[in-house]
Design a protein around this motif. Structure first.
Motif, PDB file in Angstrom:
ATOM      1  N   SER A  29       0.844  -1.200   0.000  1.00 23.97           N
ATOM      2  CA  SER A  29       0.000   0.000   0.000  1.00 23.97           C
ATOM      3  C   SER A  29       0.874   1.243   0.000  1.00 23.97           C
ATOM      4  CB  SER A  29      -0.908   0.021   1.235  1.00 23.97           C
ATOM      5  OG  SER A  29      -0.134   0.219   2.405  1.00 23.97           O
ATOM      6  N   GLU A  30       0.225   2.369  -0.192  1.00 20.81           N
ATOM      7  CA  GLU A  30       0.952   3.640  -0.179  1.00 20.81           C
ATOM      8  C   GLU A  30       1.579   3.890   1.187  1.00 20.81           C
ATOM      9  OE1 GLU A  30      -0.052   8.353  -0.809  1.00 20.81           O
ATOM     10  OE2 GLU A  30      -1.276   6.872  -1.868  1.00 20.81           O
ATOM     11  N   GLY A  31       0.862   3.538   2.261  1.00 15.40           N
ATOM     12  CA  GLY A  31       1.387   3.737   3.615  1.00 15.40           C
ATOM     13  C   GLY A  31       2.623   2.900   3.884  1.00 15.40           C
ATOM     14  N   VAL A  32       2.618   1.652   3.422  1.00 18.74           N
ATOM     15  CA  VAL A  32       3.784   0.778   3.602  1.00 18.74           C
ATOM     16  C   VAL A  32       4.960   1.308   2.780  1.00 18.74           C
ATOM     17  CG1 VAL A  32       4.704  -1.540   3.153  1.00 18.74           C
ATOM     18  CG2 VAL A  32       2.460  -1.262   4.223  1.00 18.74           C
ATOM     19  N   GLY A  33       4.695   1.716   1.546  1.00 21.82           N
ATOM     20  CA  GLY A  33       5.760   2.268   0.708  1.00 21.82           C
ATOM     21  C   GLY A  33       6.367   3.522   1.312  1.00 21.82           C
ATOM     22  N   ALA A  34       5.511   4.421   1.808  1.00 26.82           N
ATOM     23  CA  ALA A  34       6.005   5.652   2.429  1.00 26.82           C
ATOM     24  C   ALA A  34       6.780   5.348   3.704  1.00 26.82           C
ATOM     25  CB  ALA A  34       4.845   6.593   2.726  1.00 26.82           C
ATOM     26  N   SER A  35       6.334   4.348   4.458  1.00 27.27           N
ATOM     27  CA  SER A  35       7.031   3.969   5.689  1.00 27.27           C
ATOM     28  C   SER A  35       8.407   3.379   5.392  1.00 27.27           C
ATOM     29  CB  SER A  35       6.189   2.970   6.482  1.00 27.27           C
ATOM     30  OG  SER A  35       4.964   3.544   6.874  1.00 27.27           O
ATOM     31  N   VAL A  82      17.252  10.213  15.517  1.00 21.48           N
ATOM     32  CA  VAL A  82      16.226  10.135  16.574  1.00 21.48           C
ATOM     33  C   VAL A  82      15.112  11.141  16.307  1.00 21.48           C
ATOM     34  CG1 VAL A  82      15.814  10.530  19.040  1.00 21.48           C
ATOM     35  CG2 VAL A  82      17.787   9.176  18.309  1.00 21.48           C
ATOM     36  N   GLY A  83      15.478  12.349  15.900  1.00 18.41           N
ATOM     37  CA  GLY A  83      14.472  13.363  15.585  1.00 18.41           C
ATOM     38  C   GLY A  83      13.561  12.929  14.452  1.00 18.41           C
ATOM     39  N   MET A  84      14.147  12.338  13.413  1.00 20.60           N
ATOM     40  CA  MET A  84      13.331  11.866  12.296  1.00 20.60           C
ATOM     41  C   MET A  84      12.386  10.747  12.732  1.00 20.60           C
ATOM     42  SD  MET A  84      15.928  11.972   9.028  1.00 20.60           S
ATOM     43  CE  MET A  84      14.671  11.448   7.852  1.00 20.60           C
ATOM     44  N   LEU A  85      12.858   9.860  13.602  1.00 17.80           N
ATOM     45  CA  LEU A  85      11.987   8.787  14.094  1.00 17.80           C
ATOM     46  C   LEU A  85      10.850   9.355  14.941  1.00 17.80           C
ATOM     47  CD1 LEU A  85      14.596   6.020  14.986  1.00 17.80           C
ATOM     48  CD2 LEU A  85      12.896   5.970  13.148  1.00 17.80           C
ATOM     49  N   MET A  86      11.134  10.373  15.724  1.00 18.68           N
ATOM     50  CA  MET A  86      10.092  10.987  16.545  1.00 18.68           C
ATOM     51  C   MET A  86       9.052  11.711  15.689  1.00 18.68           C
ATOM     52  SD  MET A  86      12.408  12.345  19.725  1.00 18.68           S
ATOM     53  CE  MET A  86      11.082  13.242  20.484  1.00 18.68           C
ATOM     54  N   LEU A  87       9.488  12.262  14.557  1.00 17.45           N
ATOM     55  CA  LEU A  87       8.568  12.980  13.670  1.00 17.45           C
ATOM     56  C   LEU A  87       7.800  12.066  12.714  1.00 17.45           C
ATOM     57  CD1 LEU A  87      10.746  16.080  12.724  1.00 17.45           C
ATOM     58  CD2 LEU A  87       8.676  16.045  14.136  1.00 17.45           C
ATOM     59  N   ALA A  88       8.185  10.819  12.633  1.00 19.08           N
ATOM     60  CA  ALA A  88       7.577   9.899  11.663  1.00 19.08           C
ATOM     61  C   ALA A  88       6.051   9.876  11.702  1.00 19.08           C
ATOM     62  CB  ALA A  88       8.147   8.493  11.838  1.00 19.08           C
ATOM     63  N   PRO A  89       5.410   9.791  12.868  1.00 15.62           N
ATOM     64  CA  PRO A  89       3.936   9.749  12.866  1.00 15.62           C
ATOM     65  C   PRO A  89       3.295  11.015  12.300  1.00 15.62           C
ATOM     66  CG  PRO A  89       4.789   9.033  14.988  1.00 15.62           C
ATOM     67  CD  PRO A  89       5.948   9.581  14.208  1.00 15.62           C
ATOM     68  N   ARG A  90       3.979  12.130  12.397  1.00 10.57           N
ATOM     69  CA  ARG A  90       3.448  13.385  11.855  1.00 10.57           C
ATOM     70  C   ARG A  90       3.728  13.546  10.363  1.00 10.57           C
ATOM     71  NH1 ARG A  90       5.491  17.201  16.721  1.00 10.57           N
ATOM     72  NH2 ARG A  90       3.983  16.478  18.256  1.00 10.57           N
ATOM     73  N   VAL A  91       4.787  12.910   9.884  1.00  8.02           N
ATOM     74  CA  VAL A  91       5.214  13.094   8.499  1.00  8.02           C
ATOM     75  C   VAL A  91       4.594  12.063   7.564  1.00  8.02           C
ATOM     76  CG1 VAL A  91       7.236  13.100   6.971  1.00  8.02           C
ATOM     77  CG2 VAL A  91       7.388  14.177   9.215  1.00  8.02           C
ATOM     78  N   VAL A  92       4.481  10.823   8.017  1.00  9.33           N
ATOM     79  CA  VAL A  92       4.026   9.726   7.159  1.00  9.33           C
ATOM     80  C   VAL A  92       2.566   9.391   7.474  1.00  9.33           C
ATOM     81  CG1 VAL A  92       4.437   7.349   6.437  1.00  9.33           C
ATOM     82  CG2 VAL A  92       6.365   8.803   7.084  1.00  9.33           C
ATOM     83  N   ALA A  93       1.706   9.595   6.484  1.00  3.97           N
ATOM     84  CA  ALA A  93       0.303   9.205   6.641  1.00  3.97           C
ATOM     85  C   ALA A  93       0.217   7.676   6.614  1.00  3.97           C
ATOM     86  CB  ALA A  93      -0.531   9.798   5.510  1.00  3.97           C
ATOM     87  N   ASP A  94      -0.642   7.101   7.398  1.00 10.82           N
ATOM     88  CA  ASP A  94      -0.795   5.636   7.492  1.00 10.82           C
ATOM     89  C   ASP A  94       0.535   4.959   7.801  1.00 10.82           C
ATOM     90  OD1 ASP A  94      -3.504   5.824   6.922  1.00 10.82           O
ATOM     91  OD2 ASP A  94      -3.164   5.636   4.759  1.00 10.82           O
ATOM     92  N   LEU A  95       1.241   5.479   8.786  1.00 12.85           N
ATOM     93  CA  LEU A  95       2.555   4.959   9.156  1.00 12.85           C
ATOM     94  C   LEU A  95       2.464   3.496   9.584  1.00 12.85           C
ATOM     95  CD1 LEU A  95       5.576   5.509   9.786  1.00 12.85           C
ATOM     96  CD2 LEU A  95       4.843   6.080  12.110  1.00 12.85           C
ATOM     97  N   SER A  96       3.381   2.704   9.060  1.00 11.35           N
ATOM     98  CA  SER A  96       3.539   1.310   9.467  1.00 11.35           C
ATOM     99  C   SER A  96       4.910   1.196  10.126  1.00 11.35           C
ATOM    100  CB  SER A  96       3.455   0.383   8.250  1.00 11.35           C
ATOM    101  OG  SER A  96       3.907  -0.911   8.599  1.00 11.35           O
ATOM    102  N   TRP A  97       4.929   1.085  11.453  1.00  8.87           N
ATOM    103  CA  TRP A  97       6.205   0.997  12.163  1.00  8.87           C
ATOM    104  C   TRP A  97       7.033  -0.205  11.729  1.00  8.87           C
ATOM    105  CZ3 TRP A  97       8.781   4.688  14.385  1.00  8.87           C
ATOM    106  CH2 TRP A  97       8.117   5.788  14.890  1.00  8.87           C
ATOM    107  N   PRO A  98       6.434  -1.388  11.545  1.00  5.93           N
ATOM    108  CA  PRO A  98       7.265  -2.512  11.079  1.00  5.93           C
ATOM    109  C   PRO A  98       7.932  -2.225   9.722  1.00  5.93           C
ATOM    110  CG  PRO A  98       5.198  -3.339  11.950  1.00  5.93           C
ATOM    111  CD  PRO A  98       5.075  -1.842  11.882  1.00  5.93           C
ATOM    112  N   ALA A  99       7.202  -1.601   8.804  1.00  6.95           N
ATOM    113  CA  ALA A  99       7.782  -1.271   7.499  1.00  6.95           C
ATOM    114  C   ALA A  99       8.866  -0.215   7.649  1.00  6.95           C
ATOM    115  CB  ALA A  99       6.697  -0.789   6.541  1.00  6.95           C
TER     116      ALA A  99
END
Length: 120
Positions: A29-35, A82-99
């Protein structure tokens, strides 16, 4: 034997991240690809910052300057990651942490490819 340019490693990481993102988008999906892409970027962007800092003239003035440069840029690289990981939920729509973590780990493993390049 000439040393391996850190820029080759950064470019390889970026190419792997783009490939993973495209593959994830096509297969899942788009969310997995973006993640997957963001996970790779979490490795490649800080790596590019460190490569830039390590290849500057200032870091090659003396052995002491080179050592301090390695320490400083390593700290910056960790902080940006670390900053990029903390911002991930705000930057990536439909974030998949495993991906995201898979993209991060796969792009980190490109250092092994660099070791094989250097061995040749």
């Amino acid at each position: 034997m000439p040393g391996l340019s850190p820029w080759r490693v950064v470019v390889l990481q970026a190419v792997v991240a783009l490939g993973l993102g495209a593959l994830g988008w096509l297969v899942a999906s788009e969310g997995v690809g973006a993640s997957l892409l963001y996970g790779g970027a979490t490795v490649a962007v800080p790596g590019a910052l460190m490569a830039r800092g390590m290849t500057s003239r200032l870091s090659s003035i003396s052995p002491v300057a080179s050592t301090l440069s390695v320490l400083a840029w390593s700290g910056i690289k960790i902080a940006v990651s670390v900053g990029m990981l903390m911002l991930a939920p705000r930057v990536v729509a439909d974030l998949s942490w495993p991906a995201l973590l898979a993209g991060l780990v796969i792009c980190m493993q490109t250092y092994w490819v660099a070791l094989f390049w250097r061995a040749r």
